[in-house]
Scaffold this motif. Structure first.
Motif, PDB file in Angstrom:
ATOM      1  N   ALA A  78      91.398  76.866  87.587  1.00 22.66           N
ATOM      2  CA  ALA A  78      90.013  77.236  87.892  1.00 22.66           C
ATOM      3  C   ALA A  78      89.765  78.708  87.566  1.00 22.66           C
ATOM      4  O   ALA A  78      88.722  79.057  86.983  1.00 22.66           O
ATOM      5  N   LEU A  79      90.709  79.577  87.910  1.00 22.23           N
ATOM      6  CA  LEU A  79      90.563  81.002  87.604  1.00 22.23           C
ATOM      7  C   LEU A  79      90.552  81.245  86.095  1.00 22.23           C
ATOM      8  O   LEU A  79      89.834  82.113  85.603  1.00 22.23           O
ATOM      9  N   GLN A  80      91.337  80.479  85.363  1.00 25.34           N
ATOM     10  CA  GLN A  80      91.333  80.610  83.911  1.00 25.34           C
ATOM     11  C   GLN A  80      89.946  80.274  83.364  1.00 25.34           C
ATOM     12  O   GLN A  80      89.421  80.986  82.508  1.00 25.34           O
ATOM     13  N   GLU A  81      89.342  79.201  83.866  1.00 24.74           N
ATOM     14  CA  GLU A  81      88.000  78.829  83.398  1.00 24.74           C
ATOM     15  C   GLU A  81      86.965  79.885  83.767  1.00 24.74           C
ATOM     16  O   GLU A  81      86.092  80.219  82.966  1.00 24.74           O
ATOM     17  N   LEU A  82      87.052  80.430  84.987  1.00 24.83           N
ATOM     18  CA  LEU A  82      86.123  81.490  85.391  1.00 24.83           C
ATOM     19  C   LEU A  82      86.311  82.733  84.520  1.00 24.83           C
ATOM     20  O   LEU A  82      85.328  83.381  84.135  1.00 24.83           O
ATOM     21  N   THR A  83      87.539  83.047  84.195  1.00 23.73           N
ATOM     22  CA  THR A  83      87.823  84.203  83.343  1.00 23.73           C
ATOM     23  C   THR A  83      87.279  83.964  81.938  1.00 23.73           C
ATOM     24  O   THR A  83      86.689  84.864  81.331  1.00 23.73           O
ATOM     25  N   ARG A  84      87.432  82.753  81.433  1.00 24.13           N
ATOM     26  CA  ARG A  84      86.865  82.421  80.118  1.00 24.13           C
ATOM     27  C   ARG A  84      85.342  82.553  80.138  1.00 24.13           C
ATOM     28  O   ARG A  84      84.739  83.006  79.160  1.00 24.13           O
ATOM     29  N   LEU A  85      84.723  82.158  81.249  1.00 23.85           N
ATOM     30  CA  LEU A  85      83.262  82.309  81.373  1.00 23.85           C
ATOM     31  C   LEU A  85      82.852  83.783  81.402  1.00 23.85           C
ATOM     32  O   LEU A  85      81.822  84.153  80.827  1.00 23.85           O
ATOM     33  N   ALA A  86      83.652  84.624  82.043  1.00 27.56           N
ATOM     34  CA  ALA A  86      83.370  86.063  82.068  1.00 27.56           C
ATOM     35  C   ALA A  86      83.437  86.632  80.651  1.00 27.56           C
ATOM     36  O   ALA A  86      82.594  87.457  80.264  1.00 27.56           O
ATOM     37  N   VAL A  87      84.401  86.175  79.872  1.00 20.38           N
ATOM     38  CA  VAL A  87      84.519  86.619  78.478  1.00 20.38           C
ATOM     39  C   VAL A  87      83.320  86.114  77.676  1.00 20.38           C
ATOM     40  O   VAL A  87      82.722  86.867  76.897  1.00 20.38           O
ATOM     41  N   LEU A  88      82.944  84.864  77.868  1.00 21.33           N
ATOM     42  CA  LEU A  88      81.784  84.297  77.177  1.00 21.33           C
ATOM     43  C   LEU A  88      80.521  85.098  77.483  1.00 21.33           C
ATOM     44  O   LEU A  88      79.729  85.410  76.592  1.00 21.33           O
ATOM     45  N   ARG A  89      80.349  85.452  78.748  1.00 23.69           N
ATOM     46  CA  ARG A  89      79.169  86.217  79.163  1.00 23.69           C
ATOM     47  C   ARG A  89      79.111  87.562  78.440  1.00 23.69           C
ATOM     48  O   ARG A  89      78.050  88.001  78.018  1.00 23.69           O
TER      49      ARG A  89
END
Length: 169
Positions: A78-89
């Motif tokens: 879950a943290l990996q996905e949230l981190t990927r979303l932060a990068v996407l943003r």
């Protein structure tokens, strides 16, 4: 100059590659998360196989970070996905960033590589395909890579979360 680097305003040093930039954004995001959770950890960044790798290692006891790994790595995923979303943003581009916490993924990689070797030996001995237990995308990739390196083929079958690797003779 390569396509992945550009000159800085001063023209003296190359700017970060796209993957290095992803790692920097991820590290900043995770550092904020560690501060909020009041956890200590060292963040390490690397680039491997066209993917940014970010690791959080414990300053003190690795048990402090186990909360961020969770049971069977569920919190880590879950943290990996949230981190990927932060990068996407920040970048506007989807990231394939890989996150490891307290060496969890690396330990899992070792075990999965051993499982793949055992399965390859079984398939070579029996000449029959072997279906493995359902796995996460990370786990399947490790097994597929190890099977290919051993000279056999494999494929994934089924739908998430029951998707599994089948090692073929």
């Amino acid at each position: 100059m390569s396509d992945t680097t550009t000159a800085t305003a001063e023209g003296s040093e190359p700017a970060l590659t796209r993957l290095e930039q992803e790692g920097e954004i991820a590290a900043d995001y995770l550092e904020g998360l560690l501060d909020i959770a009041d956890l200590d950890g060292d963040i390490d960044m690397d680039v491997e196989a066209d993917r940014a790798l970010v690791s959080i290692m414990a300053d003190g006891s690795p048990r402090d970070l186990q909360k961020l790994v969770g049971r069977e790595g569920e919190v880590l995923e879950a943290l990996q996905e949230l981190t990927r979303l932060a990068v996407l943003r920040e970048t506007g581009e989807r990231s394939r960033l890989m996150l490891d916490i307290a060496g969890h993924r690396e330990a899992k990689r070792v075990k999965l590589t051993e499982l793949a070797a055992e399965t390859v030996a079984q398939v070579k001995e029996t000449g029959e395909a072997v279906k493995l237990r359902p796995m996460t995308p990370f786990e399947r990739k490790v097994v597929h890579d190890a099977v290919a390196e051993a000279g056999l083929n494999s494929e994934s079958e089924g739908e998430e979360p029951q998707r599994r690797v089948v090692v073929l003779p």
